[in-house]
Structures are given as structure tokens and as C-alpha cells.
Design a protein around this motif. Structure first.
Motif, mmCIF file in Angstrom:
data_model
loop_
_atom_site.group_PDB
_atom_site.id
_atom_site.type_symbol
_atom_site.label_atom_id
_atom_site.label_comp_id
_atom_site.label_asym_id
_atom_site.label_seq_id
_atom_site.Cartn_x
_atom_site.Cartn_y
_atom_site.Cartn_z
ATOM 1 N N LEU A 83 44.783 -33.973 -32.185
ATOM 2 C CA LEU A 83 44.656 -35.139 -33.060
ATOM 3 C C LEU A 83 43.324 -35.852 -32.831
ATOM 4 N N GLU A 84 42.873 -35.906 -31.588
ATOM 5 C CA GLU A 84 41.587 -36.554 -31.327
ATOM 6 C C GLU A 84 40.451 -35.789 -32.003
ATOM 7 N N CYS A 85 40.513 -34.461 -31.980
ATOM 8 C CA CYS A 85 39.489 -33.665 -32.680
ATOM 9 C C CYS A 85 39.478 -33.990 -34.171
ATOM 10 N N LEU A 86 40.665 -34.057 -34.771
ATOM 11 C CA LEU A 86 40.743 -34.313 -36.212
ATOM 12 C C LEU A 86 40.320 -35.734 -36.554
ATOM 13 N N LEU A 87 40.712 -36.699 -35.718
ATOM 14 C CA LEU A 87 40.325 -38.083 -35.996
ATOM 15 C C LEU A 87 38.818 -38.276 -35.864
ATOM 16 N N LEU A 88 38.218 -37.671 -34.862
ATOM 17 C CA LEU A 88 36.766 -37.757 -34.729
ATOM 18 C C LEU A 88 36.061 -37.113 -35.920
ATOM 19 N N VAL A 147 39.550 -26.832 -33.719
ATOM 20 C CA VAL A 147 38.453 -27.250 -32.845
ATOM 21 C C VAL A 147 37.098 -26.841 -33.423
ATOM 22 N N VAL A 148 36.959 -25.573 -33.774
ATOM 23 C CA VAL A 148 35.650 -25.066 -34.195
ATOM 24 C C VAL A 148 35.223 -25.656 -35.536
ATOM 25 N N ILE A 149 36.104 -25.567 -36.535
ATOM 26 C CA ILE A 149 35.750 -26.088 -37.865
ATOM 27 C C ILE A 149 35.522 -27.601 -37.832
ATOM 28 N N PRO A 150 36.375 -28.396 -37.150
ATOM 29 C CA PRO A 150 36.045 -29.832 -37.038
ATOM 30 C C PRO A 150 34.697 -30.088 -36.365
ATOM 31 N N THR A 203 25.379 -48.185 -36.276
ATOM 32 C CA THR A 203 26.736 -48.082 -36.808
ATOM 33 C C THR A 203 27.428 -46.783 -36.415
ATOM 34 N N CYS A 204 26.634 -45.760 -36.120
ATOM 35 C CA CYS A 204 27.239 -44.469 -35.761
ATOM 36 C C CYS A 204 26.969 -44.064 -34.319
ATOM 37 N N SER A 205 26.253 -44.886 -33.575
ATOM 38 C CA SER A 205 25.926 -44.513 -32.188
ATOM 39 C C SER A 205 27.173 -44.463 -31.301
ATOM 40 N N SER A 206 28.121 -45.387 -31.517
ATOM 41 C CA SER A 206 29.344 -45.389 -30.706
ATOM 42 C C SER A 206 30.151 -44.121 -30.938
ATOM 43 N N HIS A 207 30.322 -43.798 -32.197
ATOM 44 C CA HIS A 207 31.087 -42.582 -32.524
ATOM 45 C C HIS A 207 30.385 -41.341 -31.995
#
Length: 433
Positions: free
Chosen positions: A233-238, A330-333, A363-367
């Protein structure tokens, strides 16, 4: 002395023996000859002769009447020497056949004994074959003082993780300035981090304090399931958050139309369903394996690789499943995240002012920091070969993304985020600060 046999009687005997073609060497054929001679003499002399008298008559016949024997051989149709040689070959072949038959009987007996032995061995193995119903988690092989220190740090990290992630969820729910897609996905990421660290840390504390702790087979499978589901789920949410940033930076005017509340809810719901459904495939396959070699897991939680080492079943299917599932999960995400950031960087470089570029990049550095941390540790554990790191390094890397990542994720997002700071300032009176 036996009585003299008339010539007519001798011819009758010769005719009888020639018709039968007797070998007169085996006891059975000698008995047949004696019975026939007795029958002929009984019919001729009207009296019975004993077996011994018949044998004496026959011996006398062979000794004194060689001409009659030649007549017999002539009626047979081949020389006496040929007859003798063929009879010798027949005897040798008969002996060879009997010897082979004895060898075959001996081999059959040995095969029966071997089958019985194999059955006994199989029965003994089945009697000694015991399935494992629980596992022993060994944790970290270190001194007692270090384990106590690590346990204390884990308790603090767990409490801080729960507090910070719950705080972010509460802030996003109650603050009006945080009602955007990025913070909506951040609440799901915080919820997932709480589940991940709750699945690992409470079970790991007894392992450290007792220098090993027993966990039931069902508990181990359950822990693996929630661990795999939360990591997926963490992979997909990221991935979803990187796509959100890509649309916000590359298509700012169309962003409100492309990413609305309904679409965000669908993305989050699909991510949760996929994560907890797909990992169920590996979990069911893993639960059907038999574990009989050992129950000692040299790790602090039930991961896939340590469990497969203990299985006495064929693990090819589950390894194939895990490899195939890594591609869409994992790979595709990861490819989508990289592609999104390439487009984001190209879009940032097109901005003329330096201040604009810095503001957009912030705005995107944290992510980006969270993605690098998560995937860096993930590749370090599962991407490198088995000899790429020692077992202790592998354990500390696993500790990093099961305990450290859920702790630092909310801190990274809130450290330089002005919106979260403003929302926290407004909620301080209601929180009692």
C-alpha cells in the motif's frame, strides 16, 4: 542272473524305447522305462518282474547287444556321437537355465527385501516427521544491555510514530486549509504507517527483552500478511501522490478538474483493495507449505525469505508468485514515480524565476525524500543478492523501513510544510497548548 530275453522280445523293447526316444539318465525316465518293460514282460510271460530284475535286464541288454543299440541309433536318424554331444549341450543348457532361474529367484528375493527395507525406512521417517506449529524469533544476536537499549528506543519511536501520524490525520480532517488531494493521500499514508509499525514493534519487544520469543504459526502468517499489505500500500500511495504532484506542477490550470475529491477517494480505495487482496495470494500459498526442518527464524519478524528457508515443501510456486507480483506492485509504481519526477523536473526548469523554481520544487521535495528513503532501503534489502549484505545489516535495514520510515514520514512532510504549521497553530488552543 536275469533270464535270457528272446530276440523278438528285444526287438519289441528296442521298438518301444526308440519310439519314446528316452535319455535314460534322469530318474524319472528310468522309472518310465521300468514301468514299460514290466508291462511288456507281464504281457509276454504272464508274470511280474521286480524293478531290480527289469533294471538288470536292461543293463544286460545294453552291455551284450551293441548291434541292437546301433539299430536304435540308426532308427533315430543321426550318429551316436552327435546324439551324445547334443545330449551334453542339452544338459549344459538345462544347468544354465536352472542356474539363471536360481539367480532370478535370488534377485526377486533381494528386491522384496529391499522393498521391505524401504517401507520400514519410510514408516520410520513418517513416525519422526513432525510439522512445526510455532516459530522462535531470534531477533538480534547482541548483549543484554544493547537489547534493552534498543527496546527502549523502539518504545519511544513507536509512541512518537503513533502521536505524529495521528496528529496529521486529525489536522487534515479538522483544518480547512489542508483540504487538498495531497493531504488527503497523506492521511492514508499516515494510517498505513500506523498499521505497519503496530504490526511489527509490539511483537518485536518481547523478542528483544527475552532474547527470543515464540510465535504461533497462524500469528506468523498473519504478521506476514499485514506486513506485505502495508508495504504494498505504501508503494501504491507514493505512486498516487507522485502522480498528483505531476498534474499539479505540469498542468496547474486543469488540475482542479483532473483531481477532484471523488477521483481521490477512488484512487485511495483501489490502492487499499489491491494491496490487501493481492498479498492474500502469497499468504494463502505460504500457509499451505509444510515446515519441518527447524522452527528458528533468525529475524525479528516473519518475513518471506526466512520462512521459505524453513520449509520442507517445494517453494518454487510461491517464489514465482512473489517475483511476478513484484512487477505490478513495485516495479511499475517505481517506473511511474521516476517518470513523474522527470516530467516535474523538466517543468521546473522551464520556470524563468529562481524563486518560482524553488517554491515549486519545495512542494515536492518532501515526497521525493520519502520516496528515496523508502525505495533505497527496499532495494538494499530485496534488490541486492543474498551475499550483498550480512545478516545483521539486513536486520537493521528491515528495522529502518518497518520502524524508522513510519516515524520520519510525517516529520518530513510537516517539517517544511507551511500549511501544516498553520493548521497546527490554529489547533493549539483546542489541544490545550
Amino acid at each position: 542272473m536275469p533270464p535270457k530275453i528272446p530276440l523278438r522280445m528285444k526287438e519289441m523293447l528296442i521298438e518301444e524305447f526308440t519310439r519314446g526316444q528316452y535319455d535314460l539318465t534322469t530318474p524319472r525316465e528310468k522309472r518310465d522305462v521300468v514301468r514299460r518293460v514290466q508291462g511288456i514282460l507281464r504281457a509276454e510271460y504272464r508274470r511280474d518282474l521286480t524293478t531290480k530284475q527289469v533294471q538288470m535286464l536292461w543293463s544286460d541288454l545294453k552291455r551284450r547287444d551293441q548291434d541292437l543299440l546301433r539299430r536304435v541309433v540308426a532308427q533315430i536318424g543321426f550318429p551316436l556321437s552327435t546324439y551324445t554331444r547334443l545330449r551334453g549341450q542339452v544338459r549344459r543348457l538345462t544347468k544354465t537355465k536352472r542356474r539363471h532361474e536360481r539367480e532370478i529367484r535370488l534377485l526377486k528375493q533381494q528386491m522384496l527385501e529391499m522393498r521391505q527395507h524401504m517401507a520400514n525406512v519410510e514408516e520410520e521417517v513418517n513416525n519422526n516427521y513432525t510439522l512445526i506449529t510455532d516459530f522462535l524469533l531470534m531477533g538480534f544476536n547482541s548483549s543484554k544491555e544493547l537489547r534493552i537499549l534498543l527496546s527502549s528506543l523502539l518504545v519511544v519511536a513507536y509512541c512518537v510514530t503513533l502521536f505524529v501520524n495521528i496528529l496529521i490525520i486529525v489536522l487534515v480532517i479538522h483544518s480547512q486549509i489542508l483540504q487538498s488531494p495531497m493531504y488527503f493521500f497523506l492521511t492514508h499514508l499516515s494510517t498505513n504507517d500506523i498499521l505497519l509499525t503496530t504490526n511489527i514493534v509490539p511483537n518485536m519487544l518481547p523478542v528483544l527483552l527475552k532474547d527470543g520469543e515464540t510465535i504461533a504459526f497462524s500469528g506468523c502468517i498473519t504478521q506476514f500478511y499485514f506486513f506485505g499489505a502495508t508495504e504494498t500500500l505504501e508503494c501504491l500511495l507514493l505512486t498516487v501522490m507522485s502522480y498528483d504532484l505531476y498534474l499539479a506542477i505540469c498542468y496547474p490550470l486543469r488540475y482542479p478538474v483532473l483531481i477532484n475529491q471523488s477521483f481521490c477517494q477512488k484512487l485511495a480505495m483501489v490502492s487499499w483493495i489491491i494491496s490487501y487482496s493481492v498479498i492474500l495470494i502469497d499468504t494463502i500459498t505460504l500457509s499451505k507449505l509444510e515446515f519441518c526442518r527447524s522452527n528458528i527464524i533468525d529475524h525479528f519478524f516473519c518475513d518471506l525469505a526466512p520462512l521459505l528457508k524453513l520449509s520442507c515443501s517445494d517453494t518454487y510456486i510461491i517464489q514465482l508468485e512473489a517475483s511476478l507480483l513484484c512487477i505490478p506492485l513495485v516495479v511499475i509504481p517505481f517506473i511511474i514515480i521516476v517518470t513523474s519526477y522527470v516530467c516535474i523536473i523538466l517543468a521546473i526548469l522551464k520556470i524563468q524565476s529562481k524563486a518560482g523554481r524553488q517554491k515549486t520544487f519545495s512542494t515536492c521535495s518532501s515526497h521525493l525524500t520519502v520516496v528515496i528513503l523508502f525505495y533505497g532501503i527496499l532495494i538494499g534489502i530485496y534488490g541486492l543478492p543474498n551475499g550483498g549484505q550480512t545478516l545483521n545489516i539486513n536486520k537493521f535495514l528491515s528495522l529502518s523501513y518497518t520502524v524508522l520510515t513510519p516515524l520520519v514520514n510525517p516529520i518530513i512532510y510537516s517539517l517544511r510544510n507551511q500549511d501544516i504549521k498553520k493548521a497546527l497553530e490554529k489547533m493549539k488552543p483546542s489541544l490545550g497548548f
